[in-house]
Each structure stands twice: as C-alpha cells, then as structure tokens.
Design a protein around this motif. Structure first.
Motif, PDB file in Angstrom:
ATOM      1  N   ASP A  85      34.815  47.902  45.898  1.00  0.00           N
ATOM      2  CA  ASP A  85      35.050  46.715  45.065  1.00  0.00           C
ATOM      3  C   ASP A  85      36.530  46.608  44.691  1.00  0.00           C
ATOM      4  O   ASP A  85      36.875  46.348  43.536  1.00  0.00           O
ATOM      5  CB  ASP A  85      34.185  46.780  43.801  1.00  0.00           C
ATOM      6  CG  ASP A  85      34.107  45.428  43.086  1.00  0.00           C
ATOM      7  OD1 ASP A  85      34.306  44.393  43.753  1.00  0.00           O
ATOM      8  OD2 ASP A  85      33.849  45.404  41.871  1.00  0.00           O
ATOM      9  N   VAL A  86      37.386  46.804  45.675  1.00  0.00           N
ATOM     10  CA  VAL A  86      38.826  46.717  45.423  1.00  0.00           C
ATOM     11  C   VAL A  86      39.228  45.245  45.355  1.00  0.00           C
ATOM     12  O   VAL A  86      39.057  44.504  46.318  1.00  0.00           O
ATOM     13  CB  VAL A  86      39.630  47.434  46.526  1.00  0.00           C
ATOM     14  CG1 VAL A  86      41.123  47.313  46.263  1.00  0.00           C
ATOM     15  CG2 VAL A  86      39.213  48.892  46.613  1.00  0.00           C
ATOM     16  N   LYS A  87      39.726  44.832  44.220  1.00  0.00           N
ATOM     17  CA  LYS A  87      40.161  43.458  44.005  1.00  0.00           C
ATOM     18  C   LYS A  87      41.193  43.455  42.883  1.00  0.00           C
ATOM     19  O   LYS A  87      41.292  44.443  42.128  1.00  0.00           O
ATOM     20  CB  LYS A  87      38.963  42.571  43.646  1.00  0.00           C
ATOM     21  CG  LYS A  87      38.207  43.016  42.401  1.00  0.00           C
ATOM     22  CD  LYS A  87      36.941  42.179  42.206  1.00  0.00           C
ATOM     23  CE  LYS A  87      36.168  42.636  40.975  1.00  0.00           C
ATOM     24  NZ  LYS A  87      34.901  41.878  40.811  1.00  0.00           N
ATOM     25  N   PRO A  88      41.973  42.388  42.753  1.00  0.00           N
ATOM     26  CA  PRO A  88      43.030  42.368  41.724  1.00  0.00           C
ATOM     27  C   PRO A  88      42.526  42.678  40.317  1.00  0.00           C
ATOM     28  O   PRO A  88      43.220  43.343  39.547  1.00  0.00           O
ATOM     29  CB  PRO A  88      43.583  40.949  41.825  1.00  0.00           C
ATOM     30  CG  PRO A  88      43.369  40.575  43.254  1.00  0.00           C
ATOM     31  CD  PRO A  88      42.058  41.201  43.630  1.00  0.00           C
ATOM     32  N   ALA A  89      41.330  42.234  39.961  1.00  0.00           N
ATOM     33  CA  ALA A  89      40.823  42.470  38.612  1.00  0.00           C
ATOM     34  C   ALA A  89      40.547  43.947  38.345  1.00  0.00           C
ATOM     35  O   ALA A  89      40.470  44.361  37.182  1.00  0.00           O
ATOM     36  CB  ALA A  89      39.548  41.663  38.385  1.00  0.00           C
ATOM     37  N   ASN A  90      40.415  44.764  39.401  1.00  0.00           N
ATOM     38  CA  ASN A  90      40.156  46.184  39.231  1.00  0.00           C
ATOM     39  C   ASN A  90      41.392  47.039  39.447  1.00  0.00           C
ATOM     40  O   ASN A  90      41.299  48.258  39.598  1.00  0.00           O
ATOM     41  CB  ASN A  90      39.042  46.640  40.185  1.00  0.00           C
ATOM     42  CG  ASN A  90      37.681  46.161  39.736  1.00  0.00           C
ATOM     43  OD1 ASN A  90      37.470  45.864  38.561  1.00  0.00           O
ATOM     44  ND2 ASN A  90      36.750  46.078  40.668  1.00  0.00           N
ATOM     45  N   ILE A  91      42.557  46.403  39.472  1.00  0.00           N
ATOM     46  CA  ILE A  91      43.832  47.116  39.584  1.00  0.00           C
ATOM     47  C   ILE A  91      44.608  46.875  38.295  1.00  0.00           C
ATOM     48  O   ILE A  91      44.937  45.733  37.968  1.00  0.00           O
ATOM     49  CB  ILE A  91      44.637  46.637  40.800  1.00  0.00           C
ATOM     50  CG1 ILE A  91      43.860  46.890  42.096  1.00  0.00           C
ATOM     51  CG2 ILE A  91      46.007  47.336  40.855  1.00  0.00           C
ATOM     52  CD1 ILE A  91      44.476  46.258  43.321  1.00  0.00           C
ATOM     53  N   LEU A  92      44.867  47.929  37.553  1.00  0.00           N
ATOM     54  CA  LEU A  92      45.559  47.821  36.269  1.00  0.00           C
ATOM     55  C   LEU A  92      47.010  48.247  36.399  1.00  0.00           C
ATOM     56  O   LEU A  92      47.334  49.214  37.103  1.00  0.00           O
ATOM     57  CB  LEU A  92      44.870  48.690  35.218  1.00  0.00           C
ATOM     58  CG  LEU A  92      43.398  48.393  34.916  1.00  0.00           C
ATOM     59  CD1 LEU A  92      42.877  49.347  33.847  1.00  0.00           C
ATOM     60  CD2 LEU A  92      43.228  46.943  34.466  1.00  0.00           C
ATOM     61  N   LEU A  93      47.875  47.524  35.708  1.00  0.00           N
ATOM     62  CA  LEU A  93      49.287  47.873  35.620  1.00  0.00           C
ATOM     63  C   LEU A  93      49.584  48.193  34.162  1.00  0.00           C
ATOM     64  O   LEU A  93      49.332  47.363  33.272  1.00  0.00           O
ATOM     65  CB  LEU A  93      50.163  46.716  36.100  1.00  0.00           C
ATOM     66  CG  LEU A  93      49.872  46.225  37.534  1.00  0.00           C
ATOM     67  CD1 LEU A  93      50.737  45.019  37.865  1.00  0.00           C
ATOM     68  CD2 LEU A  93      50.117  47.332  38.539  1.00  0.00           C
ATOM     69  N   ALA A  94      50.096  49.389  33.891  1.00  0.00           N
ATOM     70  CA  ALA A  94      50.290  49.837  32.515  1.00  0.00           C
ATOM     71  C   ALA A  94      51.660  50.478  32.348  1.00  0.00           C
ATOM     72  O   ALA A  94      52.248  50.977  33.318  1.00  0.00           O
ATOM     73  CB  ALA A  94      49.195  50.834  32.137  1.00  0.00           C
TER      74      ALA A  94
END
Length: 343
Positions: free
Chosen positions: A147-156
């Motif tokens: 389920d790799v998608k932009p909503a599951n990639i966090l930038l912190a």
C-alpha cells in the motif's frame, strides 16, 4: 458530541496508561491519536482500530487480524531510519491499539504536494530512494507492504529541526508475509533499489524536466517481459523504453520486439552511448554502430569478437529532446539467433 468528531474520546485513558489528547488523522483502518504516556511521561501516537456497524463477524475478524499483523510487521523493522517505529501493541476493550513514535511537525507527501505543488527532481529522488530502502528492508524480512502511496509517506523534521529531513514509510495494514498464507512469495521478492539520474544545467532543459529512474533488482536492472507492464512481443516505438539486458527479436531493420532472454532472440541490449549535439538523426543511423563498437564493445560483456559484433538502435524521440542517446546491442556476425549464448 457527534460520533467521529476529532475531539470525540479526548481524555479517555487506554490500557490504564495512555491519555488521548487529540485526533490528528484518520484512515481506512481507523483513527490516529496523539496521546500522553503517563508511565514514561512522553507523547506517543496511538492507532485505534474502528469497526463499522455494517461489518459482519468475518469482516471484523479479518480487520482485527490485519491490525495485529500491521503491528507485528512494522515492529520487525524497528530501528530502520525510514520506517515509523512501533513501540507496542496492546488490547483495549477487545480491540488492538498500536503504539507508535510521535512525529511532531510531520506531513504526509500527499498533503505536501497538494499544498506546495510538484517537488524538485532532487527531492523526489531523495524521497523515492528512502522509501525503496524501507521496502528493501521489509523484503529482506519477507514483508511486502502492498500500500505504498503518498499518504503513507511521512516527512518529518530531524533533531536539528530541518523540516522534512526524515522520510518515513508507515501503515503496514495490508502487508503480507510468506508464512501467513502466501507460500513461495519470499522467493519472488527482489532486493529492489533505485538509481535516479537528474540532469543539470543545459541537460535539464534538453530533457524537458524529465528524470531518468532505473529500478534495480538483486542482479542489476529489471529487464525483459514483466507481466502486463512489458508484454512479450511488444514493439519498441521509442528507444527510451529499452532497458539494459533486454533481448530483442528483429524482424526488420526498423522493428524491434521484446522477447524473453531464455528463448531465441536476435540482439541483446548492452548499454547506451551519446552522440554529439551536431549529429543529425540521419547521420546517427549510419554512425551509431561504430559509436557503440567504440564505447560499448561486446567483448567487455563476454562476447567473442570473432562471432559477435556491435549493433545499435536510434529513435526520433531522442533527437527531438536533444538527448542524442543511442542504444547499443550485440548480435551474431552471421545474423543467427542468440538463444542460450552470451556471458
């Protein structure tokens, strides 16, 4: 208070330890809460599984199992720099809750792009490489995210406060593992990494803002027919879609078809070279074989010069963009097929 309100449940204590402070997000599996850990006196993120009233018992059982699997799979990657850390999984009111690290100032990639627009090529490459590194770590443990998608990639932010410095993959809710009903899957998981080639200066203008991304497997680039993505027998309309180690059937001087390396083929792609800016396409078609023999000689790839020679492919697209790249191949000198030969 309406059901599902971001403040519904604030102040509730979970497992006698975690006080829910607010609900910054929700997803398909449930809600994510900011919570205070009364034992360690710190803030954490809690993921709550929310069951829908319309679900029947088998659906509920499956969703609970998925939540537990998410915690187990993500916990196995604890300590990886590009995976959100899972500290614990606990049961409360008969449902699993996942305790994760709290990421103040984090934003997911989907929201960032919606707010700021497309990101610079170098930033896209940085994020992509980080995610691929996380996926590789999972594959090495036999875990496929799915389920790799932009909503599951966090930038912190990192410890210095630099915004978006950390890239983290989250939400293993539909991940799978070979020992949980997908026998044989692990053997099919490649050690996948990527290489992003970002043009600079005039090259960026000539490429019209495009970035070359190569997907690398355990033994080099992914090549050849790949199910529906690169169908066997597909004719190449542009040399830009040719990959190193692709095998070609060549029915005519202008036609090349993608075929498996295990079967009969006329040529194999060895690499690429670039002709000068002043070289026209017509001239390239007469000089490219010699350029490939000079820059990508088949002998360096294990082909005996007494039986094999360099060949090449050019396409109009490479001249329209100003790239002037030529695909270099190898073929038999007598024109025969190359089944089962080569290094």
């Amino acid at each position: 208070m309406p059901h599902g309100s971001p403040t519904s449940g604030v102040g509730r204590v979970v497992a006698g330890r975690y006080v829910l402070l607010n609900r910054p997000g929700s997803g398909g599996m449930g809600h994510v809460w900011l919570a205070h850990d009364r034992r360690l006196e710190c803030e954490v993120a809690l993921k709550e599984l929310v069951l829908r009233e319309t679900e029947d018992e088998p659906e509920r059982t499956a969703r609970v199992a998925r939540a537990r699997a998410e915690a187990r799979h993500a916990a196995g990657l604890r300590g990886h720099p590009h995976v959100v850390t899972v500290h614990d999984v606990l049961e409360h009111d008969g449902l699993p809750w996942i305790v994760m690290e709290y990421l103040p100032g984090a934003v997911d990639l989907r929201d960032l792009v919606e707010r700021d627009g497309p990101q610079p090529p170098a930033e896209c490459a940085r994020v992509g490489l980080a995610v691929l590194d996380a996926l590789t770590a999972g594959h090495e443990r036999g875990v496929l995210h799915r389920d790799v998608k932009p909503a599951n990639i966090l930038l912190a932010p990192d410890r210095t406060g630099a915004p978006y410095a950390r890239v983290l993959l989250t939400d293993y809710g539909i991940s799978v593992q070979p020992d949980t009903g997908t026998a044989g899957l692990r053997g099919k998981l490649a050690d996948v990494r990527s290489l992003a080639v970002v043009p600079t200066g005039k090259g960026w203008e000539a490429a019209r803002g495009r970035v070359v991304c190569l997907v690398l497997g355990a033994h080099g680039p992914v090549y050849g027919p790949l199910d529906e993505h690169r169908k066997e027998g597909t004719a190449f309309a542009d040399t830009a879609t040719m990959q190193k180690r692709d095998c070609l059937r060549v029915p005519s001087a202008r036609d090349a078809l993608l075929v498996p390396s295990s079967g009969a083929h006329d040529q194999e792609v060895l690499g690429f070279t670039r002709l000068g800016a002043g070289v026209t396409l017509a001239r390239a078609r007469t000089e490219s074989d010699a350029a490939c023999a000079r820059d990508v000689p088949p002998r360096l790839y294990g082909f005996d010069p007494s039986g094999y020679q360099a060949a090449s492919w050019t396409s109009e697209g490479m001249w329209k963009t100003g790239a002037h790249f030529v695909v270099c191949t190898v073929r038999r000198q007598n024109g025969g097929t190359m089944e089962g030969v080569g290094p």
